[in-house]
Design an enzyme around this catalytic site. Structure first.
Site, PDB file in Angstrom:
ATOM      1  N   PHE A 119       0.855  -1.180   0.000  1.00  0.00           N
ATOM      2  CA  PHE A 119       0.000   0.000   0.000  1.00  0.00           C
ATOM      3  C   PHE A 119       0.890   1.228   0.000  1.00  0.00           C
ATOM      4  O   PHE A 119       2.088   1.145   0.291  1.00  0.00           O
ATOM      5  CB  PHE A 119      -0.893  -0.004   1.247  1.00  0.00           C
ATOM      6  CG  PHE A 119      -2.367   0.011   0.933  1.00  0.00           C
ATOM      7  CD1 PHE A 119      -2.991  -1.122   0.440  1.00  0.00           C
ATOM      8  CD2 PHE A 119      -3.139   1.142   1.140  1.00  0.00           C
ATOM      9  CE1 PHE A 119      -4.347  -1.123   0.155  1.00  0.00           C
ATOM     10  CE2 PHE A 119      -4.493   1.166   0.856  1.00  0.00           C
ATOM     11  CZ  PHE A 119      -5.108   0.036   0.371  1.00  0.00           C
ATOM     12  N   GLN A 240      -8.006  14.551   3.989  1.00  0.00           N
ATOM     13  CA  GLN A 240      -7.400  13.740   2.939  1.00  0.00           C
ATOM     14  C   GLN A 240      -8.312  13.667   1.713  1.00  0.00           C
ATOM     15  O   GLN A 240      -9.491  13.344   1.832  1.00  0.00           O
ATOM     16  CB  GLN A 240      -7.176  12.323   3.458  1.00  0.00           C
ATOM     17  CG  GLN A 240      -6.586  11.395   2.410  1.00  0.00           C
ATOM     18  CD  GLN A 240      -5.932  10.182   3.053  1.00  0.00           C
ATOM     19  OE1 GLN A 240      -6.600   9.211   3.358  1.00  0.00           O
ATOM     20  NE2 GLN A 240      -4.648  10.255   3.288  1.00  0.00           N
ATOM     21  N   HIS A 242      -8.688  11.456  -1.358  1.00  0.00           N
ATOM     22  CA  HIS A 242      -8.236  10.158  -1.863  1.00  0.00           C
ATOM     23  C   HIS A 242      -8.024  10.287  -3.365  1.00  0.00           C
ATOM     24  O   HIS A 242      -8.868  10.838  -4.065  1.00  0.00           O
ATOM     25  CB  HIS A 242      -9.277   9.087  -1.559  1.00  0.00           C
ATOM     26  CG  HIS A 242      -8.759   7.694  -1.724  1.00  0.00           C
ATOM     27  ND1 HIS A 242      -8.459   7.161  -2.957  1.00  0.00           N
ATOM     28  CD2 HIS A 242      -8.458   6.743  -0.810  1.00  0.00           C
ATOM     29  CE1 HIS A 242      -8.003   5.920  -2.786  1.00  0.00           C
ATOM     30  NE2 HIS A 242      -7.990   5.644  -1.494  1.00  0.00           N
ATOM     31  N   LEU A 252     -15.509   5.372  -3.777  1.00  0.00           N
ATOM     32  CA  LEU A 252     -14.099   5.032  -3.572  1.00  0.00           C
ATOM     33  C   LEU A 252     -13.639   3.834  -4.412  1.00  0.00           C
ATOM     34  O   LEU A 252     -14.329   2.834  -4.515  1.00  0.00           O
ATOM     35  CB  LEU A 252     -13.887   4.696  -2.088  1.00  0.00           C
ATOM     36  CG  LEU A 252     -12.496   4.198  -1.678  1.00  0.00           C
ATOM     37  CD1 LEU A 252     -11.462   5.291  -1.807  1.00  0.00           C
ATOM     38  CD2 LEU A 252     -12.531   3.668  -0.248  1.00  0.00           C
ATOM     39  N   GLU A 255      -6.937   2.114  -2.902  1.00  0.00           N
ATOM     40  CA  GLU A 255      -5.512   2.207  -3.213  1.00  0.00           C
ATOM     41  C   GLU A 255      -4.930   0.809  -3.446  1.00  0.00           C
ATOM     42  O   GLU A 255      -3.890   0.649  -4.077  1.00  0.00           O
ATOM     43  CB  GLU A 255      -4.832   2.868  -2.011  1.00  0.00           C
ATOM     44  CG  GLU A 255      -3.390   3.202  -2.157  1.00  0.00           C
ATOM     45  CD  GLU A 255      -2.924   4.045  -0.957  1.00  0.00           C
ATOM     46  OE1 GLU A 255      -3.589   5.039  -0.617  1.00  0.00           O
ATOM     47  OE2 GLU A 255      -1.895   3.681  -0.363  1.00  0.00           O
ATOM     48  N   ARG A 286      -0.876   9.499  -0.166  1.00  0.00           N
ATOM     49  CA  ARG A 286      -2.093   9.957  -0.852  1.00  0.00           C
ATOM     50  C   ARG A 286      -2.086  11.447  -1.180  1.00  0.00           C
ATOM     51  O   ARG A 286      -2.565  11.859  -2.246  1.00  0.00           O
ATOM     52  CB  ARG A 286      -3.319   9.641  -0.001  1.00  0.00           C
ATOM     53  CG  ARG A 286      -3.639   8.174  -0.030  1.00  0.00           C
ATOM     54  CD  ARG A 286      -4.841   7.843   0.815  1.00  0.00           C
ATOM     55  NE  ARG A 286      -5.094   6.418   0.754  1.00  0.00           N
ATOM     56  CZ  ARG A 286      -5.972   5.773   1.520  1.00  0.00           C
ATOM     57  NH1 ARG A 286      -6.661   6.445   2.430  1.00  0.00           N
ATOM     58  NH2 ARG A 286      -6.147   4.479   1.391  1.00  0.00           N
ATOM     59  N   HIS A 353     -12.019  12.332   1.486  1.00  0.00           N
ATOM     60  CA  HIS A 353     -12.087  10.958   1.982  1.00  0.00           C
ATOM     61  C   HIS A 353     -12.003  10.849   3.503  1.00  0.00           C
ATOM     62  O   HIS A 353     -12.693  10.033   4.100  1.00  0.00           O
ATOM     63  CB  HIS A 353     -10.923  10.182   1.359  1.00  0.00           C
ATOM     64  CG  HIS A 353     -10.885   8.727   1.692  1.00  0.00           C
ATOM     65  ND1 HIS A 353     -11.953   7.891   1.442  1.00  0.00           N
ATOM     66  CD2 HIS A 353      -9.920   7.944   2.236  1.00  0.00           C
ATOM     67  CE1 HIS A 353     -11.631   6.658   1.821  1.00  0.00           C
ATOM     68  NE2 HIS A 353     -10.418   6.658   2.320  1.00  0.00           N
ATOM     69  N   ARG A 398      -2.898  10.915   6.419  1.00  0.00           N
ATOM     70  CA  ARG A 398      -3.003   9.538   6.871  1.00  0.00           C
ATOM     71  C   ARG A 398      -2.519   8.575   5.789  1.00  0.00           C
ATOM     72  O   ARG A 398      -2.775   8.788   4.604  1.00  0.00           O
ATOM     73  CB  ARG A 398      -4.464   9.211   7.213  1.00  0.00           C
ATOM     74  CG  ARG A 398      -4.674   7.751   7.565  1.00  0.00           C
ATOM     75  CD  ARG A 398      -6.059   7.459   8.051  1.00  0.00           C
ATOM     76  NE  ARG A 398      -7.092   7.518   7.035  1.00  0.00           N
ATOM     77  CZ  ARG A 398      -7.289   6.605   6.086  1.00  0.00           C
ATOM     78  NH1 ARG A 398      -6.487   5.553   5.988  1.00  0.00           N
ATOM     79  NH2 ARG A 398      -8.274   6.738   5.221  1.00  0.00           N
TER      80      ARG A 398
END
Lengths: 587, 231
Positions: A119, A240, A242, A252, A255, A286, A353, A398
């Site tokens: 990730f 954030q 995304h 969404l 990722e 991100r 997000h 994050r």
């Protein structure tokens, strides 16, 4: 309006991952616990998390919690509190194994261990090669986790108050939190729930943006309750975006698609992330990827007739990987983007997000606020965990898969801390005479209003202003203008009316009450953003493009009263290890 | 676009009625839920449940032109006008499109929907091969929307006695899990003329499931397991 009263040891507001993990601690410890939730527990927004939960199990590749901790500190752009980050990363393995023991259906490796995938922002050896750290159940990890936690709570006989909306905190003259007011949606009755401890676990508030991956319920109810109770909000400027929300729909796309080997393309078919993050490429953090995408679009290299999105290519992964590891994504792409990712790329845009800021807490989940003696005195009786809380483990940005981890680690820690507090304070304090007055005033205004502003119009305008004036890139003139506009919107929110005055399941009333919370979230965000004259993590100012540690290595605190700002230091000292020193952040 | 929507508010209405709405939709209104949000912005008295708007939370199940489904993943373009919307059949209506799901969840809870394993857990994970884990595919993904159970005639007749497709799917999810040790008790509990055996393989559940799951197959596997243990 006299409110009936019910009495509990503990009240948990919200039944997502954090609320349910905390509830489990409290139920199993034998406390009389009420868990309030606006929706049936398995409908909480944790259910929509896709890609995984971070833990340095090392099942696929070498890993350890020190590396995870470094990545999280770096990912936070050094705004994260290193004591809390150490706490979370050290507890991660235990937390994931516990979920597995609860029955969570993780995917498996050939040797029978939990499947892990790469990730963004995850590295080996303090910024070295890509790590493989996110433990996954296909691309439905949040669903698998939330249902497992609900099931475990069924086993523990947790008492849920389903379709109850918390309205306000009750504090006495000492500042102690003694309970909440809440609305039972089915009957329209408002009650006081008295408790020795109250945990806020109401999740995020991404519904302040027009384009959001968040569910309709994510209106920041606990954030609004906190602000109205005179407690500050921390780091609200950090939101954030995304990188991969479906263009136009906002839904969404994990990722994990890029973790499995997918990548982004601009209109020239160029894999543009190679220019912005030569090492991590599409698996940079991100904030970095979202800014790169926004830049490509801004400079005319977007795709489609409006040149307003980029493409996420994954067909090269092959049908087998997509069907096995990313089945939910395929379903979403077909339904919301009209493409089958086995053949065609998915149109995506950066989409709001996650709220990095929130209610200030320490790593025990206790809410903290400044008093004369210091910046972080505990607010007795009040706790927060999960997305609503600013512990702060995510700082200015994050990392993907750290949120599910945050929920269970701090859900459990706050449940334990509450249990200890309740044991030490076995008697309820007397409720103040004005208990419920804030709620009474809000309801009385709404019931009396027969004309004025429509709730939908005001909330849509709020979302539009936040989108245009406080998005991925932040411009000084737009921020100043945005504050003025938000002040107007806040005034209008005081003049809303609803046609429906009935009691049974009145969702118009619920939406009007939610708007009060959206307003607090939005104002605190834009005021905090305008004041922070640097760029850090997800907060990117066009006029101050560099991180400024000399002036801004500090947490923002915003008070509703007078929209006042103060600052407090970042915890640079971890619990047991050496501080990770400040460094330029490159991927 | 023309809609005909079931309306009933016990505070103000003596009995339910169908209300007509003519709505001018925007280009961004692609799904049925988008249209319902637009209708609600014109008439705030319409009540419905909704949350994730992407088919994973299970809130906005309703009866759409005679078939159960989720409003958020039902394309407007696929629907014939006037679009007739009713609450899920077979459950008491609280208001408008909102039904009382207590009976549905009671049946779900009745199958002990949690892993039962009384051995002390190991220090790390319990091992499970990818093949064993794949037995749970098509089972664990249920979102408890109740589209299946409320389309099942057997559940309509005996909602207090027949577990229904959603609960049985989850029962089999635990029977199929190599980590669960309560298969015998689970099968004992279901070996009953009503709890399991009211399923007559009508397969409405399979037809309506918005997650493309197959409760009928899961029920068949429970029956197979019962037969296997008697021989």
């Amino acid at each position: 309006m006299a409110f009936a009263k019910r009495t509990f040891d503990a009240v948990v507001v919200g039944a997502g991952g954090a609320g349910m993990r905390a509830a489990l601690q409290l139920s199993e410890a034998g406390f009389k616990t009420a868990v309030l939730t606006k929706v049936f527990p398995t409908r909480s927004h944790t259910v929509a998390a896709q890609g995984g939960i971070a833990a340095s199990l090392g099942n696929s590749d070498e890993d350890n919690w020190h590396w995870h901790m470094f990545d999280t500190v770096k990912g936070s752009d050094y705004l994260g509190d290193q004591d809390a980050i150490e706490f979370m990363c050290r507890k991660a393995n235990e937390a994931v194994y516990e979920l597995e023991h609860f029955g969570m259906p993780f995917d498996r490796l050939a040797n029978g261990k939990i499947y892990q995938r790469p990730f963004g922002g995850q590295s080996k050896n303090y910024g070295g090669a890509q790590a493989t750290r996110s433990c996954a159940a296909a691309d439905r990890t949040g669903h698998a986790m939330l249902h497992t936690l609900y099931q475990r709570n069924v086993r523990a006989h947790t008492h849920f108050f389903v379709e109850w909306m918390a309205l306000d905190l009750i504090r006495d003259a000492d500042g102690d939190v003694l309970g909440i007011t809440a609305l039972e949606m089915e009957t329209g009755e408002v009650m006081i729930l008295q408790a020795k401890g109250v945990l806020l676990a109401t999740g995020g508030a991404g519904r302040i943006y027009a384009s959001s991956t968040n569910a309709f319920i994510n209106t920041g109810d606990g954030v609004g309750m906190t602000a109205r109770a005179g407690i500050p909000l921390e780091d609200m400027e950090f939101w954030q975006f995304h990188p991969t929300g479906v263009a136009g729909a906002g839904v969404l796309i994990t990722e994990g698609v890029r973790g499995e080997g997918g990548y982004l393309l601009n209109k020239n078919g160029e894999r543009f992330m190679e220019r912005y993050a030569p090492n991590a490429k599409d698996l940079a953090s991100r904030d970095v990827v979202s800014r790169a995408m926004a830049t490509e679009i801004k400079e005319g290299r977007g795709c489609g007739p409006e040149a307003d999105h980029v493409l996420l290519k994954l067909d090269h992964l092959g049908a087998e990987v997509i069907e096995k590891r990313l089945p939910g994504i395929r379903e979403i792409a077909k339904k919301f983007a009209n493409v089958d990712p086995i053949k065609d790329p998915i149109p995506v845009v950066p989409t709001c997000h996650y709220m990095m800021g929130g209610v200030p807490t320490n790593y025990h989940g206790e809410v903290v606020a400044p008093v004369k003696t210091g910046p972080e005195a505990v607010v007795p009786g009040l706790y927060a965990a999960g997305e609503i809380a600013c512990v702060s483990v995510h700082g200015a940005n994050r990392l993907g898969t750290n949120s599910l981890l945050d929920l269970v680690v701090f859900g459990k820690a706050s449940g334990d801390r509450m249990a200890q507090f309740i044991r030490e304070n076995p008697n309820h304090k007397e409720l103040p005479k004005d208990a419920g007055d804030i709620t009474r005033a809000r309801l009385a205004r709404l019931e009396a209003a027969t004309s004025g502003e429509r709730v939908q119009d005001v909330s849509n305008d709020l979302r539009r202003v936040m989108q245009l004036n406080c998005g991925v890139f932040r411009f000084p003139d737009l921020l100043v203008e945005g504050i003025a506009k938000m002040r107007e919107i806040a005034e209008r929110a005081q003049r809303t009316y609803i046609v429906d005055k009935s009691n049974t399941f009145n969702t118009a009333r619920v939406e009007a009450l939610e708007l009060d919370n959206l307003v607090e979230v939005a104002i605190s965000t834009i005021v905090s953003a305008e004041a922070r004259t640097e760029s850090r993590g997800a907060h990117a100012r066009e006029d101050f493009q560099k991180r400024d540690d000399d002036h801004w290595l500090k947490h923002t605190l915003w008070w509703k009263e007078g929209s006042r700002l103060e600052y407090k230091p970042v915890h640079l000292k971890p619990l047991t290890v050496e501080t990770f020193p400040l460094k330029a952040r490159t991927y | 676009m023309r809609f005909s929507i079931y309306r009933y508010n016990p505070d103000t209405d003596e009995k339910p009625y169908m209300k007509q709405y003519d709505v001018a939709l925007e280009p961004a209104d692609k799904m049925l839920l988008d249209a319902l949000i637009r209708i609600k912005s014109m008439d705030d008295t319409l009540s419905l449940r909704r949350s994730c708007r992407e088919g994973v939370c299970g809130s906005d199940a309703m009866n759409i032109n005679g078939k159960n489904g989720l409003a958020c993943v039902t394309r407007l373009a696929d629907l014939k006008e006037p679009i007739e919307l009713r609450p899920l059949p077979g459950l008491p209506v609280i208001r408008d499109l909102i039904v009382d799901m207590s009976q549905f969840f009671k049946q779900y809870h009745s199958i002990k929907p949690y892993l039962i394993n009384n051995e002390p857990p190991p220090e790390t994970e319990r091992l499970q091969s990818p093949e064993e884990r794949s037995e749970l595919d098509g089972l664990y993904e249920c979102i408890l929307c109740a589209c299946c159970s409320t389309s099942c005639p057997s559940f309509w007749w005996n909602p207090d006695k027949f577990v229904g497709p959603a609960g049985l799917l989850t029962a089999y999810r635990f029977i199929a899990d190599t980590r669960d040790q309560a298969t015998r008790e689970r099968l004992d509990d279901l070996e009953d003329p009503y709890r399991l055996f009211r399923c007559h393989s009508i397969m409405n559940c399979v037809d309506v499931c918005p997650k493309s799951l197959n409760p009928t197959r899961a029920i068949g596997k429970i029956k197979d397991a019962m037969i296997r243990r008697t021989v």
